[in-house]
Write an enzyme that holds these catalytic residues in place. Structure first.
Site, PDB file in Angstrom:
ATOM      1  N   HIS A 218     -35.287 -27.981  32.278  1.00  0.00           N
ATOM      2  CA  HIS A 218     -34.112 -28.374  32.865  1.00  0.00           C
ATOM      3  C   HIS A 218     -33.555 -29.936  32.792  1.00  0.00           C
ATOM      4  O   HIS A 218     -32.990 -30.324  33.769  1.00  0.00           O
ATOM      5  CB  HIS A 218     -34.305 -28.069  34.482  1.00  0.00           C
ATOM      6  CG  HIS A 218     -34.270 -26.530  34.575  1.00  0.00           C
ATOM      7  ND1 HIS A 218     -35.541 -26.066  34.515  1.00  0.00           N
ATOM      8  CD2 HIS A 218     -33.308 -25.422  34.200  1.00  0.00           C
ATOM      9  CE1 HIS A 218     -35.358 -24.694  34.572  1.00  0.00           C
ATOM     10  NE2 HIS A 218     -34.066 -24.394  34.459  1.00  0.00           N
ATOM     11  N   SER A 430     -30.796 -43.161 -13.060  1.00  0.00           N
ATOM     12  CA  SER A 430     -30.926 -43.793 -14.449  1.00  0.00           C
ATOM     13  C   SER A 430     -32.078 -43.199 -15.168  1.00  0.00           C
ATOM     14  O   SER A 430     -32.114 -42.997 -16.219  1.00  0.00           O
ATOM     15  CB  SER A 430     -31.262 -45.357 -14.321  1.00  0.00           C
ATOM     16  OG  SER A 430     -30.120 -46.091 -13.587  1.00  0.00           O
ATOM     17  N   GLY A 466     -24.371 -36.142 -17.040  1.00  0.00           N
ATOM     18  CA  GLY A 466     -23.989 -37.271 -15.698  1.00  0.00           C
ATOM     19  C   GLY A 466     -22.631 -37.551 -15.685  1.00  0.00           C
ATOM     20  O   GLY A 466     -22.123 -37.863 -14.508  1.00  0.00           O
TER      21      GLY A 466
END
Length: 546
Positions: A218, A430, A466
């Site tokens: 609570h 890359s 890509g």
């Protein structure tokens, strides 16, 4: 903190309606006493068996209404957020679902719940209903306290009581099995923040490096503050305290409960820590990790343990209708399967061999990329995240480290091997793009012994996956013209084309791929793309040693 709600006064009734609307048709219903009396019940209930009723304040979702259904609760009574339902609300639930076999009330050990459910039980008895009540007090946070709180372990009692009621047992049996289970449950909670009640101002009482151990459901403070530590250490502390309450040699069920705001990723870490801790030896069945008895959006979790016997195991593993109950899983070790041999899967099994021109070219290219690391990082810091040089150099160092293991006398196999190396060592987009480039080029070269054509095939696949093209301000601006020049005019013209392509990126005002695509025109203008500069450097060194 921000919350999704309309009016604070309606949040509980609207949330319960959301549950009813998204449950299967014919599964759940509510009494027509909204909004003052909020009772969710089984729509298919025929009063032929013992009714199991639970409830309490809202804010613990999916408890309690989420556990209404065949095999668990018959009805749930909800109060407002963290507030016990009224006596009249509980009495309405008893009247609605209690039949000749009576009703069991499952109550967490909080004063409001005990009093309101207790008075409702007494009133129901005067009306002729057979009613029993079981109080759950599973929290061990505060030693020697006379009235321990009822927390997530209450769910074990719901499951066991529901199982015996569904089996047709009488009220005395259902109540005694539930009470016995309640006496064999221990729970402990941990949190890194206080919860936030919708519509109320929120102030987290914990510092940035603090957590709380032994908290309730609570939003009340925990029994003690602890320093923020690795989760394995925090779970070990909890396990040590829980273990002191376990009976040696006995088996237990473990419930791993999300108190509301812990992401699934972190709950997985918590589960792993719990099942590697000192209590794990006693655990036979696991429920969770899942949000089952929450404290709104509290960033915490609790662990509850129930001592097992054959009857309890049968109850915990029985199937039920409520989706909020997570099926129990028997404790097991992680199954590990040997990974297929990568070289065999790809066909890259060529033995190491030597070929002086290939060795000289690869070494020169890798050394050039390593020498450009600082310059490329500085360029990338102006248009990206500053790591292009490091990424390229990492790939180059990895190739150099494996140079003596490459099949240098077989160009296609060498390209495939380089592709494999870059895919695992280079990192970032890359690394993946260049791995695609060399892998596709290797395949093409194996089918037709034309290096320039094979490299163009690699470029085609790289740009397909890509998404970059000439003019998008990427390494493709240097690589594409260089490879076309290589195919038509040789390596010297290829080097010049790569340098011209890299230079052209200085005047490109907008990048359409990579992190530079987030950078404005003012910051890009006059700065060459670092990937294109790297490509130009590779072709220049290749031309110099040709």
């Amino acid at each position: 903190m921000k919350h999704f709600f309309n009016r604070r006064e309606n949040i509980v009734t609207e949330a319960l309606d959301g549950l009813l609307l998204t449950s299967g048709k014919g599964r759940l219903a509510r009494l027509d006493t909204y909004p003052d009396i909020k009772v969710v019940m089984r729509a298919d209930w025929d009063k032929s068996k013992v009714a199991v009723i639970s409830g309490g304040g809202a804010g613990h979702e999916p408890s309690h209404a989420g556990f209404v259904g065949r095999g668990m609760l018959t009805a749930a009574v909800s109060g407002e957020i963290f507030a016990s339902p009224s006596v009249e609300a509980v009495l309405s639930a008893i009247r609605a679902v209690a039949g000749p076999k009576g009703a069991l009330l499952v109550v967490k050990n909080y004063t409001g719940d005990r009093l309101n459910f207790g008075l409702a039980a007494e009133k129901a008895r005067t009306e002729g209903f057979d009613v029993e009540m079981v109080i759950v007090a599973d929290d061990i946070a505060i030693p020697a306290i006379n009235q321990p709180r009822g927390v997530a372990g209450t769910l074990f009692v719901h499951k066991i009581a529901g199982y015996h009621a569904e089996a047709g047992d009488d009220l005395k049996t259902v109540a005694s099995r539930a009470a016995a289970a309640a006496s064999d449950i221990v729970s402990l909670g941990m949190s890194l923040s206080t919860c936030s009640v919708p519509g109320q101002a929120h102030e987290d009482r914990l510092g940035a490096e603090e957590g709380e151990l032994g908290l309730g459901i609570h939003g009340e403070p925990g029994a003690e503050r602890i320093a923020l530590q690795p989760v394995a250490n925090m779970v070990a502390t909890m396990a040590e305290r829980l273990e002191q309450k376990l009976m040696p040699g006995e088996s237990y069920a473990l419930l791993i409960n999300n108190l509301g705001a812990v992401p699934p990723l972190e709950m997985g870490v918590i589960a792993s820590a719990a099942l590697s801790s000192s209590i794990s030896r006693a655990v036979k069945w696991i429920i969770g990790p899942a949000p089952m008895m929450t404290a709104l959006n509290m960033n915490g979790f609790s662990l509850s343990l129930l001592r097992l016997d054959p009857s309890r195991e049968a109850a915990l593993t029985a199937t039920v209708d409520p989706h909020a109950w997570v099926p129990a899983i028997e404790r097991h070790e992680i199954s590990v399967v040997a990974a297929p041999d990568a070289a065999r899967a790809t066909g890259n099994t060529a033995a190491a061999s030597d070929y002086a021109p290939s060795r000289r070219l690869i070494r020169a290219v890798c050394e050039r990329l390593i020498s450009l690391e600082g310059d490329l990082n500085r360029l990338d810091a102006r248009v990206g995240d500053g790591d292009t040089g490091s990424t390229m150099a990492t790939g180059a160092r990895s190739v150099l480290a494996r140079l003596d293991r490459l099949p240098l006398s077989e160009p296609a196999a060498t390209m495939a091997a380089v592709g494999d190396i870059l895919s695992t060592s280079m990192g970032g987009s890359s690394g993946v793009l260049l791995s695609i480039f060399f892998t596709a080029a290797a395949k093409a070269l194996k089918e037709k012994p034309d290096v320039a054509a094979a490299l163009l095939a690699g470029l085609d696949r790289m740009t397909f996956y890509g998404g970059a093209a000439v003019g998008d301000r990427t390494m493709v601006d240097a690589l594409a013209p260089a490879l076309h020049a290589l195919a038509s005019s040789g390596i010297s013209q290829a080097a010049k084309a790569a340098e011209d392509g890299a230079e052209a990126t200085k005047m490109m005002k907008k990048a359409r791929a990579g992190r530079a695509s987030y950078v404005g025109e003012r910051d890009l203008l006059g700065v060459p793309d670092p990937g294109a500069v790297a490509v130009a450097g590779v072709f220049r060194v290749a031309a110099d040693i040709a």
